[in-house]
Design a protein around this motif. Structure first.
Motif, PDB file in Angstrom:
ATOM      1  N   ILE A 141      -2.156  18.505  -2.710  1.00 44.09           N
ATOM      2  CA  ILE A 141      -1.993  18.908  -4.119  1.00 44.09           C
ATOM      3  C   ILE A 141      -2.867  18.080  -5.055  1.00 44.09           C
ATOM      4  CG2 ILE A 141       0.047  17.453  -4.493  1.00 44.09           C
ATOM      5  CD1 ILE A 141       1.186  19.886  -6.044  1.00 44.09           C
ATOM      6  N   VAL A 142      -3.021  16.766  -4.770  1.00 44.25           N
ATOM      7  CA  VAL A 142      -3.848  15.931  -5.650  1.00 44.25           C
ATOM      8  C   VAL A 142      -5.322  16.321  -5.486  1.00 44.25           C
ATOM      9  CG1 VAL A 142      -4.500  13.582  -6.212  1.00 44.25           C
ATOM     10  CG2 VAL A 142      -2.177  14.083  -5.587  1.00 44.25           C
ATOM     11  N   ARG A 143      -5.729  16.598  -4.231  1.00 44.82           N
ATOM     12  CA  ARG A 143      -7.117  17.020  -4.008  1.00 44.82           C
ATOM     13  C   ARG A 143      -7.413  18.316  -4.709  1.00 44.82           C
ATOM     14  NH1 ARG A 143      -8.357  15.564   2.140  1.00 44.82           N
ATOM     15  NH2 ARG A 143      -8.346  13.335   1.825  1.00 44.82           N
ATOM     16  N   ALA A 144      -6.458  19.256  -4.731  1.00 52.07           N
ATOM     17  CA  ALA A 144      -6.678  20.535  -5.412  1.00 52.07           C
ATOM     18  C   ALA A 144      -6.996  20.290  -6.880  1.00 52.07           C
ATOM     19  CB  ALA A 144      -5.457  21.428  -5.260  1.00 52.07           C
ATOM     20  N   VAL A 145      -6.249  19.380  -7.516  1.00 52.46           N
ATOM     21  CA  VAL A 145      -6.491  19.092  -8.938  1.00 52.46           C
ATOM     22  C   VAL A 145      -7.823  18.367  -9.110  1.00 52.46           C
ATOM     23  CG1 VAL A 145      -5.595  17.880 -10.945  1.00 52.46           C
ATOM     24  CG2 VAL A 145      -4.058  19.100  -9.471  1.00 52.46           C
ATOM     25  N   LEU A 146      -8.171  17.455  -8.167  1.00 52.05           N
ATOM     26  CA  LEU A 146      -9.440  16.735  -8.320  1.00 52.05           C
ATOM     27  C   LEU A 146     -10.631  17.660  -8.066  1.00 52.05           C
ATOM     28  CD1 LEU A 146      -8.535  13.264  -6.857  1.00 52.05           C
ATOM     29  CD2 LEU A 146      -8.653  13.987  -9.211  1.00 52.05           C
ATOM     30  N   TYR A 147     -10.467  18.674  -7.187  1.00 58.23           N
ATOM     31  CA  TYR A 147     -11.532  19.669  -7.040  1.00 58.23           C
ATOM     32  C   TYR A 147     -11.710  20.460  -8.329  1.00 58.23           C
ATOM     33  CZ  TYR A 147     -12.682  19.194  -2.131  1.00 58.23           C
ATOM     34  OH  TYR A 147     -13.153  18.738  -0.941  1.00 58.23           O
ATOM     35  N   LEU A 148     -10.604  20.654  -9.083  1.00 53.99           N
ATOM     36  CA  LEU A 148     -10.728  21.332 -10.378  1.00 53.99           C
ATOM     37  C   LEU A 148     -11.631  20.528 -11.313  1.00 53.99           C
ATOM     38  CD1 LEU A 148      -9.670  23.712 -12.161  1.00 53.99           C
ATOM     39  CD2 LEU A 148      -7.971  22.148 -13.006  1.00 53.99           C
TER      40      LEU A 148
END
Lengths: 101, 179
Positions: free
Chosen positions: B37-44
């Motif tokens: 979930i944190v990676r998804a936001v950082l990819y954003l």
């Protein structure tokens, strides 16, 4: 450079956001996908503003308004998700089925 | 379609465009598919940074910097706070998406939408050229916002104020309301 390459990137980002909104379970990640769609709309707005050479720059000013409204939407959205989490101990959109008949 | 592939690669600005657009789209793809979930936001963050870079290529410098400040600076922090407050599974692979029965129609829908819109765009605008890095003056934009668009600007400011006060009021509200 042609405008169509920017418009295609915008369309691709919008489609990815649409896919994310439908498939994500976590409510925060649904909001993240909505942000992706709003960014895609901004690309469209700015591209057409530059292409049309509008003296009022309405495309760019609209995209500034979209950015401000997106910030407001995230603020209120996170607050709502927080309330839901407090009441139901979960941020999973599948478990929010109180209104289901 | 009159613009051929070889013609596309002859222009230097198009190489810069590809260097920006490919990571932007890849990061967008990882944002909606990542199981962390944190990676998804950082990819954003990467995806929105690419969007800002596209705005710089189009010459919309003020909009580009606004994206960097507002989205990458503020909105991402809000998302990370939201993730941590709702005790989402941090740092581990978790089941964050629906199973295949939802994914397949979603993929079909977004592919069809992308195909139809791209076909329409190629049909209508396939060889409309613009000059890269032809920047819009920020002075001009500021004068327009505070002259021609001052009432919409005030309305947006009020919406933002109302949303933030509403957000604080919602977040502070106790789960057991006082009698």
């Amino acid at each position: 450079m042609t405008i169509v390459q920017f418009l295609i990137v915008g369309t691709a980002l919008f489609s990815l956001g649409l896919y994310g909104v439908i498939t994500r379970k976590n409510a925060v990640l649904v909001l993240v996908s909505v942000e992706l769609m709003l960014a895609a709309v901004n690309i469209n707005m700015v591209t057409f503003d530059v292409y049309l050479g509008d003296t009022l720059h309405q495309g760019q000013i609209f995209s500034l308004f979209i950015i401000a409204l997106a910030a407001a939407e995230v603020g209120i959205g996170i607050a709502i998700i927080l309330m839901i989490y407090r009441n139901r101990q979960s941020a999973d959109v599948d478990e929010l089925n109180l209104m289901k008949g | 379609m009159t613009v051929s592939i070889s013609e596309f690669f002859r222009e230097t600005a198009n190489w810069a465009f590809l260097v920006i657009a490919v990571p932007t789209l890849y990061a967008g793809w990882r944002t909606v598919t990542s199981n962390n979930i944190v990676r998804a936001v950082l990819y954003l963050v990467v995806s929105l940074g690419g969007t800002a870079a596209l705005f710089f290529m189009l010459g919309a410098e003020f909009v580009g910097w606004t994206v960097v400040l507002v989205y990458i600076g503020a909105v991402i922090i809000l998302f990370l706070i939201g993730i941590m407050i709702t005790r989402a599974p941090l740092g581990v692979e978790a089941d964050l998406s629906h199973d295949r029965s939802v994914k397949a129609p979603a993929a079909l829908l977004s592919t069809v939408m992308f195909g139809v819109v791209t076909w329409a765009l190629l049909d209508a605008f396939s060889n409309e050229a613009i000059a890269p890095f032809d920047s819009t003056s920020t002075t001009e934009l500021g004068l327009l916002i505070f002259d021609r668009f001052v009432i919409p600007f005030e309305v947006v400011s009020f919406v933002l104020l109302a949303a933030l006060i509403g957000g604080i009021a919602l977040a502070r509200m106790d789960s057991e309301a006082p009698e």
